[in-house]
Write a protein that holds these residues in place. Structure first.
Motif, PDB file in Angstrom:
ATOM      1  N   ASN A  39     -93.903  38.117 -29.851  1.00 15.14           N
ATOM      2  CA  ASN A  39     -95.240  37.765 -29.377  1.00 15.14           C
ATOM      3  C   ASN A  39     -95.189  36.601 -28.401  1.00 15.14           C
ATOM      4  N   VAL A  40     -95.951  36.719 -27.318  1.00 14.05           N
ATOM      5  CA  VAL A  40     -96.039  35.672 -26.296  1.00 14.05           C
ATOM      6  C   VAL A  40     -97.467  35.130 -26.304  1.00 14.05           C
ATOM      7  N   ALA A  41     -97.602  33.843 -26.589  1.00 11.98           N
ATOM      8  CA  ALA A  41     -98.926  33.206 -26.611  1.00 11.98           C
ATOM      9  C   ALA A  41     -99.264  32.590 -25.258  1.00 11.98           C
ATOM     10  N   ASP A  42     -98.285  31.965 -24.616  1.00  8.40           N
ATOM     11  CA  ASP A  42     -98.505  31.284 -23.338  1.00  8.40           C
ATOM     12  C   ASP A  42     -97.345  31.596 -22.401  1.00  8.40           C
ATOM     13  N   ALA A  43     -97.488  32.658 -21.629  1.00 11.38           N
ATOM     14  CA  ALA A  43     -96.404  33.147 -20.774  1.00 11.38           C
ATOM     15  C   ALA A  43     -95.933  32.122 -19.747  1.00 11.38           C
ATOM     16  N   GLU A  44     -96.806  31.236 -19.332  1.00 11.70           N
ATOM     17  CA  GLU A  44     -96.414  30.258 -18.309  1.00 11.70           C
ATOM     18  C   GLU A  44     -95.546  29.134 -18.876  1.00 11.70           C
ATOM     19  N   ARG A  45     -95.565  28.941 -20.177  1.00 14.22           N
ATOM     20  CA  ARG A  45     -94.820  27.828 -20.775  1.00 14.22           C
ATOM     21  C   ARG A  45     -93.670  28.243 -21.678  1.00 14.22           C
ATOM     22  N   GLU A  46     -93.689  29.469 -22.139  1.00 16.52           N
ATOM     23  CA  GLU A  46     -92.683  29.883 -23.117  1.00 16.52           C
ATOM     24  C   GLU A  46     -91.373  30.289 -22.451  1.00 16.52           C
ATOM     25  N   VAL A  47     -90.296  30.039 -23.189  1.00 13.65           N
ATOM     26  CA  VAL A  47     -88.950  30.322 -22.694  1.00 13.65           C
ATOM     27  C   VAL A  47     -88.214  31.176 -23.720  1.00 13.65           C
ATOM     28  N   LEU A  48     -87.614  32.250 -23.248  1.00 14.30           N
ATOM     29  CA  LEU A  48     -86.790  33.109 -24.094  1.00 14.30           C
ATOM     30  C   LEU A  48     -85.369  32.574 -24.059  1.00 14.30           C
ATOM     31  N   MET A  49     -84.819  32.282 -25.233  1.00 17.08           N
ATOM     32  CA  MET A  49     -83.448  31.781 -25.348  1.00 17.08           C
ATOM     33  C   MET A  49     -82.567  32.914 -25.853  1.00 17.08           C
ATOM     34  N   LEU A  50     -81.510  33.219 -25.121  1.00 18.88           N
ATOM     35  CA  LEU A  50     -80.541  34.244 -25.502  1.00 18.88           C
ATOM     36  C   LEU A  50     -79.218  33.554 -25.803  1.00 18.88           C
ATOM     37  N   THR A  51     -78.687  33.783 -26.980  1.00 23.75           N
ATOM     38  CA  THR A  51     -77.401  33.200 -27.357  1.00 23.75           C
ATOM     39  C   THR A  51     -76.463  34.333 -27.730  1.00 23.75           C
ATOM     40  N   VAL A  52     -75.313  34.387 -27.093  1.00 26.08           N
ATOM     41  CA  VAL A  52     -74.322  35.424 -27.373  1.00 26.08           C
ATOM     42  C   VAL A  52     -73.252  34.827 -28.287  1.00 26.08           C
ATOM     43  N   MET A  53     -73.025  35.515 -29.397  1.00 25.75           N
ATOM     44  CA  MET A  53     -72.068  35.056 -30.391  1.00 25.75           C
ATOM     45  C   MET A  53     -71.008  36.129 -30.631  1.00 25.75           C
ATOM     46  N   ASP A  54     -69.848  35.690 -31.119  1.00 27.57           N
ATOM     47  CA  ASP A  54     -68.758  36.592 -31.483  1.00 27.57           C
ATOM     48  C   ASP A  54     -68.696  36.633 -33.008  1.00 27.57           C
ATOM     49  N   HIS A  55     -68.973  37.796 -33.572  1.00 28.75           N
ATOM     50  CA  HIS A  55     -68.951  37.959 -35.027  1.00 28.75           C
ATOM     51  C   HIS A  55     -67.514  37.863 -35.537  1.00 28.75           C
TER      52      HIS A  55
END
Length: 83
Positions: A39-55
């Motif tokens: 869910n996005v409440a404030d598209a102008e301020r929100e940031v999607l963080m993607l973290t890639v990990m090695d299992h």
């Protein structure tokens, strides 16, 4: 890993929400083709963080990389983000 490959997965975080992709075994070029809804409440301020990990089966998972994407930058450019 010692075999020269990783078992990567991606953790997505947005405004306290968290999702995790499946683990792709023994690859350096994973393709996930998965869909997540956050869910996005404030598209102008929100940031999607993607973290890639090695299992790892033994010990803790290893950090491979990360990226931050401003949701406002995506509006009008893509219909959805496919990881």
């Amino acid at each position: 890993d010692s075999n020269g490959f990783s078992d990567p997965y991606v953790v997505l975080q947005l405004s306290g929400q968290k999702a995790k992709s499946s683990v792709k075994k023994k690859t350096l070029n994973p393709e996930y083709e998965e869909t997540f809804e956050l869910n996005v409440a404030d598209a102008e301020r929100e940031v999607l963080m993607l973290t890639v990990m090695d299992h790892d089966l033994m010990g803790s998972d290893d950090f491979l990389g990360d990226a931050m994407i401003g949701i406002g930058e995506l509006i009008g450019k893509v219909r959805s983000i496919v990881c």
